[in-house]
Write a protein that holds these residues in place. Structure first.
Motif, PDB file in Angstrom:
ATOM      1  N   THR A 149       0.857  -1.210  -0.041  1.00  0.00           N
ATOM      2  CA  THR A 149       0.035   0.095  -0.152  1.00  0.00           C
ATOM      3  C   THR A 149       0.829   1.185   0.040  1.00  0.00           C
ATOM      4  O   THR A 149       0.390   2.382  -0.218  1.00  0.00           O
ATOM      5  N   GLY A 150       2.249   1.193   0.394  1.00  0.00           N
ATOM      6  CA  GLY A 150       2.898   2.362   0.563  1.00  0.00           C
ATOM      7  C   GLY A 150       2.977   2.984   1.884  1.00  0.00           C
ATOM      8  O   GLY A 150       3.796   3.758   2.059  1.00  0.00           O
ATOM      9  N   PHE A 151       2.112   2.302   2.815  1.00  0.00           N
ATOM     10  CA  PHE A 151       2.118   2.646   4.105  1.00  0.00           C
ATOM     11  C   PHE A 151       2.854   1.829   5.130  1.00  0.00           C
ATOM     12  O   PHE A 151       2.265   0.596   5.100  1.00  0.00           O
ATOM     13  N   PRO A 152       3.919   2.303   5.674  1.00  0.00           N
ATOM     14  CA  PRO A 152       4.768   1.275   5.959  1.00  0.00           C
ATOM     15  C   PRO A 152       4.142   0.445   7.171  1.00  0.00           C
ATOM     16  O   PRO A 152       4.475  -0.910   7.092  1.00  0.00           O
ATOM     17  N   LEU A 153       3.519   0.999   8.042  1.00  0.00           N
ATOM     18  CA  LEU A 153       2.880   0.247   9.323  1.00  0.00           C
ATOM     19  C   LEU A 153       1.855  -0.881   8.791  1.00  0.00           C
ATOM     20  O   LEU A 153       1.965  -1.964   9.139  1.00  0.00           O
ATOM     21  N   LEU A 154       0.950  -0.351   7.657  1.00  0.00           N
ATOM     22  CA  LEU A 154       0.224  -1.201   7.106  1.00  0.00           C
ATOM     23  C   LEU A 154       0.533  -2.387   6.463  1.00  0.00           C
ATOM     24  O   LEU A 154       0.240  -3.421   6.388  1.00  0.00           O
ATOM     25  N   ASP A 155       1.644  -1.895   5.685  1.00  0.00           N
ATOM     26  CA  ASP A 155       2.355  -3.309   4.840  1.00  0.00           C
ATOM     27  C   ASP A 155       3.112  -4.107   5.647  1.00  0.00           C
ATOM     28  O   ASP A 155       3.281  -5.344   5.455  1.00  0.00           O
ATOM     29  N   VAL A 156       3.579  -3.821   7.059  1.00  0.00           N
ATOM     30  CA  VAL A 156       4.218  -4.648   7.573  1.00  0.00           C
ATOM     31  C   VAL A 156       3.255  -5.598   8.506  1.00  0.00           C
ATOM     32  O   VAL A 156       3.570  -6.751   8.927  1.00  0.00           O
ATOM     33  N   VAL A 157       2.095  -4.973   8.819  1.00  0.00           N
ATOM     34  CA  VAL A 157       1.213  -5.776   9.408  1.00  0.00           C
ATOM     35  C   VAL A 157       0.608  -6.720   8.516  1.00  0.00           C
ATOM     36  O   VAL A 157       0.408  -7.823   8.607  1.00  0.00           O
ATOM     37  N   LEU A 158       0.467  -6.362   7.078  1.00  0.00           N
ATOM     38  CA  LEU A 158      -0.064  -7.033   6.209  1.00  0.00           C
ATOM     39  C   LEU A 158       0.755  -8.165   5.777  1.00  0.00           C
ATOM     40  O   LEU A 158       0.347  -9.531   5.392  1.00  0.00           O
ATOM     41  N   SER A 159       2.255  -7.917   5.963  1.00  0.00           N
ATOM     42  CA  SER A 159       3.247  -9.098   5.807  1.00  0.00           C
ATOM     43  C   SER A 159       3.058 -10.361   6.853  1.00  0.00           C
ATOM     44  O   SER A 159       3.551 -11.297   6.399  1.00  0.00           O
ATOM     45  N   GLY A 160       2.499  -9.926   7.866  1.00  0.00           N
ATOM     46  CA  GLY A 160       2.143 -10.854   8.918  1.00  0.00           C
ATOM     47  C   GLY A 160       3.563 -11.342   9.677  1.00  0.00           C
ATOM     48  O   GLY A 160       3.628 -12.281  10.319  1.00  0.00           O
ATOM     49  N   ASP A 161       4.829 -10.515   9.434  1.00  0.00           N
ATOM     50  CA  ASP A 161       5.851 -10.916  10.259  1.00  0.00           C
ATOM     51  C   ASP A 161       5.778 -10.126  11.426  1.00  0.00           C
ATOM     52  O   ASP A 161       5.687  -8.783  11.809  1.00  0.00           O
ATOM     53  N   ALA A 162       5.497 -10.722  12.769  1.00  0.00           N
ATOM     54  CA  ALA A 162       5.390 -10.420  13.960  1.00  0.00           C
ATOM     55  C   ALA A 162       6.645  -9.525  14.571  1.00  0.00           C
ATOM     56  O   ALA A 162       6.558  -8.640  15.285  1.00  0.00           O
ATOM     57  N   GLU A 163       7.762  -9.923  14.123  1.00  0.00           N
ATOM     58  CA  GLU A 163       9.123  -9.603  14.497  1.00  0.00           C
ATOM     59  C   GLU A 163       9.208  -8.001  14.159  1.00  0.00           C
ATOM     60  O   GLU A 163       9.364  -7.039  14.670  1.00  0.00           O
ATOM     61  N   ALA A 164       8.943  -7.782  12.743  1.00  0.00           N
ATOM     62  CA  ALA A 164       9.131  -6.593  12.212  1.00  0.00           C
ATOM     63  C   ALA A 164       7.932  -5.719  12.554  1.00  0.00           C
ATOM     64  O   ALA A 164       8.190  -4.485  12.752  1.00  0.00           O
ATOM     65  N   THR A 165       6.717  -6.183  12.795  1.00  0.00           N
ATOM     66  CA  THR A 165       5.707  -5.562  13.417  1.00  0.00           C
ATOM     67  C   THR A 165       5.909  -4.854  14.766  1.00  0.00           C
ATOM     68  O   THR A 165       5.708  -3.579  14.880  1.00  0.00           O
ATOM     69  N   GLY A 166       6.452  -5.558  15.549  1.00  0.00           N
ATOM     70  CA  GLY A 166       6.983  -5.312  16.817  1.00  0.00           C
ATOM     71  C   GLY A 166       7.733  -4.202  16.813  1.00  0.00           C
ATOM     72  O   GLY A 166       7.806  -3.053  17.527  1.00  0.00           O
ATOM     73  N   SER A 167       8.948  -4.228  16.039  1.00  0.00           N
ATOM     74  CA  SER A 167      10.008  -3.361  15.912  1.00  0.00           C
ATOM     75  C   SER A 167       9.611  -2.093  15.151  1.00  0.00           C
ATOM     76  O   SER A 167       9.741  -1.029  15.947  1.00  0.00           O
ATOM     77  N   MET A 168       8.703  -2.227  14.408  1.00  0.00           N
ATOM     78  CA  MET A 168       8.074  -0.739  13.775  1.00  0.00           C
ATOM     79  C   MET A 168       7.054  -0.096  14.849  1.00  0.00           C
ATOM     80  O   MET A 168       7.414   1.206  14.985  1.00  0.00           O
ATOM     81  N   LEU A 169       6.320  -0.661  15.536  1.00  0.00           N
ATOM     82  CA  LEU A 169       5.617  -0.084  16.626  1.00  0.00           C
ATOM     83  C   LEU A 169       6.455   0.415  17.680  1.00  0.00           C
ATOM     84  O   LEU A 169       6.279   1.514  18.281  1.00  0.00           O
ATOM     85  N   ALA A 170       7.532  -0.261  17.970  1.00  0.00           N
ATOM     86  CA  ALA A 170       8.424   0.525  19.109  1.00  0.00           C
ATOM     87  C   ALA A 170       8.995   1.476  18.543  1.00  0.00           C
ATOM     88  O   ALA A 170       9.333   2.567  19.410  1.00  0.00           O
TER      89      ALA A 170
END
Length: 350
Positions: A190-211
């Protein structure tokens, strides 16, 4: 058939007219930006090419910047390009601005939108516990903070937050991007970083980006939510003593119904301010992105300003104006849904 169309327009004109006016408002702003850019003193072409540029190089850069021909020829070419959704070419990267913005702007808008959502939620909660369920310690602190509206710049809050939570306490990750260095970026959907990392299903990347997003969002919220809180608390205090509220209480309405009614009547001025605050948050997000090395429009605009890329700056202003006009349209629609008396054709507005 025609009568049905006229009837539909009359019943729905409160939002149709706003929608029809949108492109004309954007055109007006684009023309203003066009003349403002050309009021910059000096020769912007020489700023880019240098005094030793050949006539051929000068003419090429002048055409890229839209500065060839008479002022009216330039205006017609500029408006024609906008009508084709062509923002021009960046002088620094030699890429189409539409491509540059589509790669960078969504991240900036996402950060601003996250800051706005968090700010609105916290303001609603804080206002409730200040007006309806005042907590002895919290209520005075909230009112004191609300009086600081506009006195806390993004840059100062960001520097202080990095020094305190990263350099001193080390509670926050290093301000070096949206992800830890050892985590690869998810595929762009989508071009939106947080939305893309959530859609990827990568829990580690999602946690890192939220932090990595927690501190920048906190900076935006601290810098911009005070004005929303001040307006909402003042409106709630005023609505509590209005006859409509007293009548609901006297008829035995439930506390929840009374609170919902008070909020509904208090929210329109706050919703209007939310639209304005989003514009401030976009500007704040550009600054915060630079502080936290997020890339996005922050880094791009810094480079464009340093390189005197007027084409990029002009295109950015037009795009941000378009985004802001859409936000203001939504604000108008929400306000008129909250209070139908604000729609065109009504004579009384509360």
């Amino acid at each position: 058939m025609w009568g049905a169309v006229v009837g539909f327009f009359r019943s729905q004109r409160w939002w149709i007219l706003r929608l029809v006016a949108l492109p004309f408002q954007l055109l007006t702003f684009a023309v203003v930006v066009f003349f403002l850019v050309r009021l910059i003193p000096g020769d912007p072409v020489l700023t880019v090419t240098g005094n030793q540029a050949t006539d051929e190089v000068y003419a090429r850069v002048q055409e890229q910047m839209g500065l060839s021909g008479t002022i009216w020829d330039q205006l017609v070419a500029y408006v024609s390009s906008l009508a084709r959704l062509d923002l021009g070419v960046s002088l620094l990267t030699q890429r189409a601005l539409a491509d540059e913005f589509s790669a960078r702007l969504p991240a900036t808008l996402e950060l601003a939108a996250l800051g706005l959502v968090v700010a609105v939620v916290l303001v609603l909660i804080a206002s409730y516990f200040t007006v309806f369920r005042p907590v002895r310690v919290l209520a005075p602190m909230v009112k004191a903070y609300s009086r600081a509206a506009g006195a806390i710049p993004d840059f100062a809050v960001g520097v202080l937050a990095i020094f305190l939570f990263y350099a001193t306490l080390q509670w926050a990750p290093a301000p070096l991007g949206r992800l830890d260095p050892f985590i690869s970026s998810p595929p762009q959907v989508t071009g939106f970083p947080l939305l893309d990392v959530v859609l990827s299903g990568d829990a580690e990347a999602t946690g890192s980006m939220l932090a990595h997003l927690a501190l920048p969002i906190a900076v935006l919220v601290i810098a911009h939510s005070a004005v929303l809180l001040r307006i909402l608390v003042a409106q709630l205090d005023a609505e509590l003593v209005r006859p409509a509220t007293l009548f609901r209480v006297s008829t035995g309405a439930s506390p929840g119904a009374v609170v919902a009614s008070v909020y509904r009547r208090a929210l329109p001025p706050v919703v209007t301010m939310v639209g304005t605050t989003f514009g401030y948050l976009v500007g704040g997000a550009v600054i915060v992105e630079s502080l936290f090395s997020f890339g996005g429009m922050g880094q791009y605009l810094t480079e464009a300003l340093a390189g005197a890329d007027l084409t990029a700056m002009q295109g950015f202003l037009v795009v941000i104006a378009a985004v802001s006009l859409v936000v203001f349209l939504l604000v108008d629609i929400i306000n008129m849904l909250l209070d139908p008396r604000r729609r065109p054709g009504t004579t009384e507005v509360s």
